[in-house]
Design a protein around this motif. Sequence first.
Motif, mmCIF file in Angstrom:
data_model
loop_
_atom_site.group_PDB
_atom_site.id
_atom_site.type_symbol
_atom_site.label_atom_id
_atom_site.label_comp_id
_atom_site.label_asym_id
_atom_site.label_seq_id
_atom_site.Cartn_x
_atom_site.Cartn_y
_atom_site.Cartn_z
ATOM 1 N N ALA A 59 0.855 -1.190 0.000
ATOM 2 C CA ALA A 59 0.000 0.000 0.000
ATOM 3 C C ALA A 59 0.891 1.241 0.000
ATOM 4 C CB ALA A 59 -0.913 0.001 1.222
ATOM 5 N N PRO A 112 -5.766 0.573 3.031
ATOM 6 C CA PRO A 112 -6.942 -0.007 2.376
ATOM 7 C C PRO A 112 -8.043 -0.324 3.379
ATOM 8 C CG PRO A 112 -5.357 -1.719 2.803
ATOM 9 C CD PRO A 112 -4.720 -0.432 3.278
ATOM 10 N N ALA A 168 -9.605 -6.014 1.353
ATOM 11 C CA ALA A 168 -8.318 -6.525 0.873
ATOM 12 C C ALA A 168 -8.167 -8.005 1.187
ATOM 13 C CB ALA A 168 -7.184 -5.724 1.506
ATOM 14 N N CYS A 199 -4.510 -0.562 -3.132
ATOM 15 C CA CYS A 199 -5.497 0.495 -3.328
ATOM 16 C C CYS A 199 -4.773 1.798 -3.665
ATOM 17 C CB CYS A 199 -6.366 0.679 -2.082
ATOM 18 S SG CYS A 199 -5.452 1.352 -0.656
ATOM 19 N N SER A 224 -5.379 4.618 -10.321
ATOM 20 C CA SER A 224 -5.869 5.691 -9.468
ATOM 21 C C SER A 224 -4.682 6.509 -8.946
ATOM 22 C CB SER A 224 -6.730 5.104 -8.333
ATOM 23 O OG SER A 224 -7.496 6.115 -7.711
ATOM 24 N N MET A 266 -7.203 -3.182 -8.714
ATOM 25 C CA MET A 266 -6.536 -3.427 -7.433
ATOM 26 C C MET A 266 -7.441 -4.179 -6.472
ATOM 27 S SD MET A 266 -4.395 0.132 -6.935
ATOM 28 C CE MET A 266 -5.830 1.204 -7.021
ATOM 29 N N SER A 310 -8.518 -4.080 -3.059
ATOM 30 C CA SER A 310 -9.607 -3.632 -2.189
ATOM 31 C C SER A 310 -10.726 -2.940 -2.948
ATOM 32 C CB SER A 310 -9.070 -2.705 -1.089
ATOM 33 O OG SER A 310 -8.579 -1.506 -1.637
ATOM 34 N N SER A 311 -10.427 -2.377 -4.125
ATOM 35 C CA SER A 311 -11.461 -1.641 -4.855
ATOM 36 C C SER A 311 -12.116 -2.437 -5.968
ATOM 37 C CB SER A 311 -10.861 -0.350 -5.441
ATOM 38 O OG SER A 311 -9.693 -0.623 -6.184
ATOM 39 N N ASP A 312 -11.453 -3.465 -6.490
ATOM 40 C CA ASP A 312 -11.964 -4.142 -7.682
ATOM 41 C C ASP A 312 -12.099 -5.653 -7.556
ATOM 42 O OD1 ASP A 312 -11.751 -1.835 -9.827
ATOM 43 O OD2 ASP A 312 -9.859 -1.822 -8.749
ATOM 44 N N HIS A 337 -12.161 3.370 -12.748
ATOM 45 C CA HIS A 337 -13.009 3.034 -11.604
ATOM 46 C C HIS A 337 -14.351 2.513 -12.109
ATOM 47 C CE1 HIS A 337 -9.983 5.758 -9.924
ATOM 48 N NE2 HIS A 337 -10.267 5.254 -8.739
#
Length: 308
Positions: free
Chosen positions: A17, A22, A27, A81, A109, A131, A133-135, A276
Motif C-alpha cells: 500500500a 486499504p 483486501a 489500493c 488511481s 486493485m 480492495s477496490s476491484d 473506476h
Amino acid sequence: MIKPAKLERGDQVAVIAPASSPNIEAANRAIPFLEQLGLVVQVGSSLSREHGYLAGTDQQRVEELHAAFTDKQIKAIFCVCGGYGTARIASMIDYELIEANPKIFWGYSDITFLLHAIHQQTGLVTFHGPMLSSDLSENVHHLTRETFNQLFEPISLCYSDSIRPLDTLVEGYAKGPLVGGNLTLLTSSLGTEYEIDCLNKVLFIEEVDEEPYRLDRMLNQLRLAGKFADAKAIVLCDFHNCVPMKRMQSLSINQLFYDHIVPFQKPTLSGLSIGHCSPNLAVPIGIEAHVDATKKTVTIIDSGIETW
C-alpha cells in the motif's frame, strides 16, 4: 524500454500500500483472487498500518517499495489500493534500484503517479490495472479477471465497442506508446520532474468522483500545458460518478471534451472500460497502442512482458 518477466504459477508476489491504507476487510477478501491465479501472496505491513490518511510514513512506504523490488523471490508487485500519497514519495525512490531489479508493477488511481515516475525514470513497462480492495474483493467481472492473463503469456489486447459502447469524437487512426491514467494525478505531475510526457504518445484518461467544473479545470490545465497538442491520439475512459454536486448548473462532461480536446483534431475515442468501473481492463504503460477512432478500436499488439 524494459519489459518485466512474465509470471508463472507458483510465483511469489507482493501486495503493498504505497498510498492510503486499504479497507482491510475488502483486501483480505480479495487476496484469494490472486491465489486462484496460482500465485503465492506476501502481504506488506503497510496494509495494516495507518499514518493519518497514509499507509505509514513516507519513509516506511518507500522502504517497503524498495524491499519488494529487491527481493529476488518476489516476481510482481500489486498495489492494494489508491487514495492519496504516491506523489509524496516519488522523489525518495531509488530508480536505479528499480531499473536493476525490473518486475511487474501494477495499480491505478493514485498509483498513476508511480506508474509514470517509474516508467519515465527507468524505462520499465508498468501496468494500469485493477486493485484488490477496490476491484477484486467481490463480484469480479469476468473481463476484469481475464485482464490478468497478460501477465502470464504474451497476448495482444483489443478493446472495442463489443465490451461497452464507444463514441468517436474525432475520426482517424494513430499509434504510439500508451501513457495516462487518473486525470487528477496526471495534472498534479505538471511542472515536476515526473511530468507526464505525451509527445507522440497515445494518452488515456480516467477519473472518479470529480464534479464537472473540477474536470474542466484539470482538462484546461493539460490543454494549456500542451499535452493534447503533443499526443497522437486521445482515449477517454471511465469518468465514474463525475456528476454535479455543489454546482447543479453544469456543463456536460462531453462538452468539456469538445471544448478542450476535440479542437486539436487528434483521433479521439470515449467510453473505454478502464478505471473506476466494472469491468476494469488493464493496459501496459509504454507499449505501442493503435487507436482507430473511426472503427472504434484500441489495439495493443505487443506484450508488456518478457517471455524468456
